[in-house]
Design an enzyme around this catalytic site. Structure first.
Site, PDB file in Angstrom:
ATOM      1  CG  HIS A 203      -0.227   0.333   2.498  1.00  0.00           C
ATOM      2  ND1 HIS A 203       0.500  -0.605   3.178  1.00  0.00           N
ATOM      3  CD2 HIS A 203      -0.101   1.473   3.201  1.00  0.00           C
ATOM      4  CE1 HIS A 203       1.019  -0.068   4.248  1.00  0.00           C
ATOM      5  NE2 HIS A 203       0.680   1.211   4.289  1.00  0.00           N
TER       6      HIS A 203
HETATM    7  C1  UD1 Z   1      -2.196   5.355   6.022  1.00  0.00           C
HETATM    8  C2  UD1 Z   1      -0.910   5.771   6.711  1.00  0.00           C
HETATM    9  C3  UD1 Z   1       0.144   4.666   6.567  1.00  0.00           C
HETATM   10  C4  UD1 Z   1      -0.412   3.341   7.038  1.00  0.00           C
HETATM   11  C5  UD1 Z   1      -1.686   3.045   6.262  1.00  0.00           C
HETATM   12  C6  UD1 Z   1      -2.324   1.743   6.611  1.00  0.00           C
HETATM   13  C7  UD1 Z   1      -0.444   8.191   6.664  1.00  0.00           C
HETATM   14  C8  UD1 Z   1       0.443   9.224   6.092  1.00  0.00           C
HETATM   15  N1  UD1 Z   1      -0.331   6.975   6.115  1.00  0.00           N
HETATM   16  O1  UD1 Z   1      -1.925   5.261   4.629  1.00  0.00           O
HETATM   17  O2  UD1 Z   1       1.264   4.977   7.347  1.00  0.00           O
HETATM   18  O3  UD1 Z   1       0.540   2.316   6.832  1.00  0.00           O
HETATM   19  O4  UD1 Z   1      -2.614   4.112   6.540  1.00  0.00           O
HETATM   20  O5  UD1 Z   1      -3.409   1.504   5.790  1.00  0.00           O
HETATM   21  O6  UD1 Z   1      -1.174   8.470   7.582  1.00  0.00           O
HETATM   22  N2  UD1 Z   1      -9.322   4.908   1.740  1.00  0.00           N
HETATM   23  C9  UD1 Z   1     -10.518   4.267   1.631  1.00  0.00           C
HETATM   24  N3  UD1 Z   1     -11.121   3.875   2.788  1.00  0.00           N
HETATM   25  C10 UD1 Z   1     -10.583   4.088   4.003  1.00  0.00           C
HETATM   26  C11 UD1 Z   1      -9.360   4.759   4.087  1.00  0.00           C
HETATM   27  C12 UD1 Z   1      -8.735   5.166   2.945  1.00  0.00           C
HETATM   28  O7  UD1 Z   1     -11.032   4.047   0.549  1.00  0.00           O
HETATM   29  O8  UD1 Z   1     -11.200   3.686   5.014  1.00  0.00           O
HETATM   30  C13 UD1 Z   1      -8.636   5.316   0.501  1.00  0.00           C
HETATM   31  C14 UD1 Z   1      -8.889   6.763   0.161  1.00  0.00           C
HETATM   32  O9  UD1 Z   1      -9.069   6.878  -1.213  1.00  0.00           O
HETATM   33  C15 UD1 Z   1      -7.606   7.462   0.553  1.00  0.00           C
HETATM   34  C16 UD1 Z   1      -6.574   6.361   0.378  1.00  0.00           C
HETATM   35  O10 UD1 Z   1      -7.248   5.149   0.669  1.00  0.00           O
HETATM   36  O11 UD1 Z   1      -7.349   8.580  -0.188  1.00  0.00           O
HETATM   37  C17 UD1 Z   1      -5.389   6.502   1.268  1.00  0.00           C
HETATM   38  O12 UD1 Z   1      -5.807   6.659   2.632  1.00  0.00           O
HETATM   39  P1  UD1 Z   1      -4.903   7.533   3.639  1.00  0.00           P
HETATM   40  O13 UD1 Z   1      -5.465   7.503   4.998  1.00  0.00           O
HETATM   41  O14 UD1 Z   1      -4.638   8.857   3.036  1.00  0.00           O
HETATM   42  O15 UD1 Z   1      -3.505   6.798   3.624  1.00  0.00           O
HETATM   43  P2  UD1 Z   1      -3.113   5.255   3.562  1.00  0.00           P
HETATM   44  O16 UD1 Z   1      -2.466   4.997   2.249  1.00  0.00           O
HETATM   45  O17 UD1 Z   1      -4.200   4.350   3.999  1.00  0.00           O
END
Ligand code: UD1
Length: 360
Positions: A203
């Site tokens: 991821h």
């Molecule tokens: C975040 C953390 C990372 C951790 C990871 C675990 C930061 C900078 N990064 O990254 O350290 O290892 O979580 O998963 O905080 N999304 C969904 N549903 C959700 C959450 C996210 O669809 O419930 C999608 C959204 O499109 C979002 C993308 O995933 O834009 C990324 O989510 P985000 O919280 O920005 O960062 P992660 O890549 O999950």
């Protein structure tokens, strides 16, 4: 003492669970309120963890959701500041290295609320990782620095942190791992679970936001899957990019079995029996070390060096060639000698709460 226990994203939830369970025993004079920032909001990225790990409904749900780093971080800060102003806790406990960790530690500190950071001092030395920035900033303003491994203690000392603020308490993820293993001890593997298989998680933006990178990694996975099936619970970010970059053909008609993100216990029930784990996660490097399962970390660096020095972890790089090189060695029977790092014993939450309780 009145504390906020803060979590926002999937890897945070398993780190707050043992603290909640330990507090429930009633041995500490600490009143705890749980704050969920809403950084992760899908049921399978959030709710399932609360249910399975027996974490009560948060006292505050900030509903901040996704967005750019600045959008997400600032939304969390604005919403968290409101509840700091109304509830006046004495201490905020933040865990890990996600944007929620950074946003809440800065906000609390500016409201004169003490900050405790669980998993302090880990450093990848890779400033292109948002998590590295979050770790450095959070540690720079925390009053209590709870370190999971010795390298973290020495990083904090080198950075000039007060010795009296650094506590080597062990790894809180492992408290949850032991709890999870107990919870599933009577669960039989699925009927169709093969004898030998590998698990994949992927991821990190640096791996999945770039078409060439992602396609090289998927090609390596496809190649490995010719030898053994690969189970691949796909993170929403990765799922989106596989579509965007039209790479689904690399997975289709192969022995790579994709699925939506799994709950903590379902994932544990699967990976604990794996022959090999390939991942770019932080926590899985640690968990595989404890269960002695070979782990290929698809990165160039790790903030968790004890998993390399003492554990089963190997940094295998991020290209088709480097991953396949490591896999060939694995296929030829190479296995690392390993031991469980110091204080990864399931008692970290107890140590943390004892320190906080005694320092009021
Ligand atoms: C975040 C953390 C990372 C951790 C990871 C675990 C930061 C900078 N990064 O990254 O350290 O290892 O979580 O998963 O905080 N999304 C969904 N549903 C959700 C959450 C996210 O669809 O419930 C999608 C959204 O499109 C979002 C993308 O995933 O834009 C990324 O989510 P985000 O919280 O920005 O960062 P992660 O890549 O999950």
């Amino acid at each position: 003492m009145k504390i906020f226990l803060i979590a926002g994203a999937r890897p945070n939830f398993m780190k707050i669970a043992p603290l909640v369970h330990e507090l429930r025993k009633g041995l500490f004079d600490i009143q705890c309120q749980i704050v969920h920032t809403g950084q992760h909001y899908d049921d399978d990225m959030s709710k399932s963890f609360f249910e399975e790990l027996d974490i009560p409904e948060p006292n505050y749900f900030l509903g901040c959701g996704s967005g750019s780093h600045a959008e997400q971080t600032s939304r969390i800060m604005v919403e968290f500041e409101k509840i700091c102003s109304s509830a006046h806790p004495d201490l905020a406990i933040v865990v890990g290295d996600v944007n929620s960790t950074l946003a809440c530690s800065i906000t609390a500190k500016k409201k004169n609320i003490k900050v405790a950071h669980v998993e302090a001092g880990l450093r990848s030395r890779d400033m292109s990782m948002p998590e590295e920035i979050n770790r450095i900033v959070t540690d720079s303003i925390s009053d209590y620095l709870f370190a999971s491994e010795k390298s973290a203690v020495s990083n904090l000392k080198k950075e000039g942190k007060a010795r009296s603020s650094i506590f080597f308490v062990g790894n809180i993820m492992i408290d949850t791992l032991f709890l999870g293993l107990k919870m599933i001890e009577n669960t039989k593997p699925e009927n169709n679970q093969p004898k030998s298989f590998a698990i994949v998680t992927l991821h990190r933006p640096s791996n999945v936001d770039n078409k060439e990178k992602l396609s090289g990694i998927l090609r390596a996975l496809r190649q490995i899957s010719l030898d053994m099936p690969l189970f691949f619970p796909v993170h929403p970010r990765t799922e989106k990019n596989i579509s965007l970059f039209t790479l689904r053909n690399l997975i289709e008609d192969s022995n790579i079995k994709t699925m939506p993100p799994l709950s903590y216990l379902k994932f544990l029930a699967l990976w604990k029996d794996a022959s090999l784990v390939l991942t770019d996660s932080g926590g899985i490097q640690e968990e595989t070390t404890v269960l002695g399962i070979p782990c290929f970390t698809i990165r160039e660096n790790t903030e968790r060096p004890v998993t390399i020095k003492q554990g089963t972890n190997e940094l295998v790089g991020t290209t088709y060639e480097t991953i396949m090189k490591a896999y060939e060695r694995f296929k030829n029977g190479f296995r690392k000698k390993h031991k469980v790092p110091e204080l990864w014993d399931g008692k970290t939450s107890e140590r943390i709460l004892t320190i906080l309780n005694n320092s009021k």
